[in-house]
Design an enzyme around this catalytic site. Structure first.
Site, short mmCIF file in Angstrom:
data_model
loop_
_atom_site.label_atom_id
_atom_site.label_comp_id
_atom_site.label_asym_id
_atom_site.label_seq_id
_atom_site.Cartn_x
_atom_site.Cartn_y
_atom_site.Cartn_z
N ASP A 200 40.67 45.07 32.98
CA ASP A 200 41.07 44.10 34.01
C ASP A 200 39.89 43.86 34.95
O ASP A 200 40.03 43.90 36.17
CB ASP A 200 42.28 44.64 34.78
N LEU A 201 38.73 43.58 34.37
CA LEU A 201 37.48 43.62 35.13
C LEU A 201 37.13 42.25 35.72
O LEU A 201 36.18 41.60 35.31
CB LEU A 201 36.35 44.16 34.26
#
Length: 292
Positions: A200-201
């Protein structure tokens, strides 16, 4: 490594600080939209970052802690450090080591990119997935083990989000989405082996600490393809170009990445459509129609 579990925040702070009955100042932290987050400053100056929510969120906190511990293994890249978990009849919480924020120096972003590339290359598994499901934003993320990356991304990522978004999509866009999933091998390629990724960068899930180092926070970790992490760094604000130069210096990306990034980011756009509504409909439609 398992974390200690406490009944309440006061008990956790007492055990972690070594102060029998700690007095503290609680300062609400900004930036989160899911949990009640705050910095707890004790009378001796010790500080802890604590996320709190209802009791049914305990597994979410436990999964986040496990992801952080996995990303931190090997000391490849700075990662937020989980210290303790908590649960009682009404609430659950996660205690993290406090990270003082700072300013980037000249090499911050290049080093951060190179460290992420090293993480992707050095930490691997024999299958794609994760020991448990976890959260992507405030939605569940399934991580059932698969031997094949393309099958994993189709069945565990795109298909559930497309199914949930069906009522929001016009018939043609949904049909093309199904076609994309059915022919996914035309669009993405597997890595040499399953790679540990943050999951979830976006820019809000990385911060700069007091030493000027990039730090990973709030993961939705699993074993997948590092390109999925790299793709998401281009969404929702993006990262500086030095970050990409640093990444490519360790793990050069092959031709065709922009199309692959569109596929990987479609997962997150569908998730945001499902979470936040029609404001993301245009981005989802554009991504699908540009691919199919």
């Amino acid at each position: 490594m398992s974390l200690p579990v406490f009944k309440d925040i006061d008990a956790a702070l007492a055990a972690l600080s070594g102060i029998e009955q700690p007095q503290y100042k609680r300062t609400t932290a900004s930036g989160g939209c899911i949990h009640d987050s705050a910095v707890y400053t004790l009378e001796d100056g010790q500080r802890f970052f604590i996320k709190q929510n209802t009791a049914d969120r305990f597994d979410s906190f436990s999964n986040e802690a496990a992801g952080l511990q996995a990303l931190a293994a090997g000391n490849v890249i700075p990662v937020a450090e989980p210290l303790a978990l908590g649960k009682n009849d009404t609430s659950a919480f996660l205690v993290l080591k406090y990270i003082a924020s700072g300013q980037p120096h000249r090499d911050t972003w290049a080093q951060f990119g190179a460290r992420l590339a090293t993480l992707h290359l050095e930490h691997s598994a024999i299958q794609y997935g994760w020991e448990t499901g976890n959260q992507i934003g405030d939605n569940p993320q399934s991580n059932q083990w698969h031997d094949d990356w393309i099958t994993f991304f189709a069945e565990q990522r795109l298909q559930p989000k497309l199914d949930k978004a069906r009522t929001a999509l016009d018939a043609e866009t949904h049909r093309k989405g199904e076609q994309l999933i059915a022919t996914l091998e035309r669009y993405i390629t597997p890595p040499p082996r399953p790679q540990l990724i943050h999951g979830d960068l976006w820019s809000g899930n990385a911060m700069i600490n007091a030493d000027g180092d990039g730090v990973l926070i709030d993961p939705a970790a699993y074993y997948g393809h590092g390109e999925a992490d790299l793709a998401m760094t281009q969404l929702f604000g993006g990262f500086p170009q030095d970050f990409y130069r640093g990444y490519h210096s360790i793990n050069p990306i092959t031709d065709g990445f922009e199309q692959r990034a569109t596929v990987y980011n479609l997962y997150h756009l569908l998730n945001h459509l499902n979470l936040f509504g029609r404001g993301y409909l245009g981005a989802v439609r554009n991504a699908i129609h540009s691919l199919v």
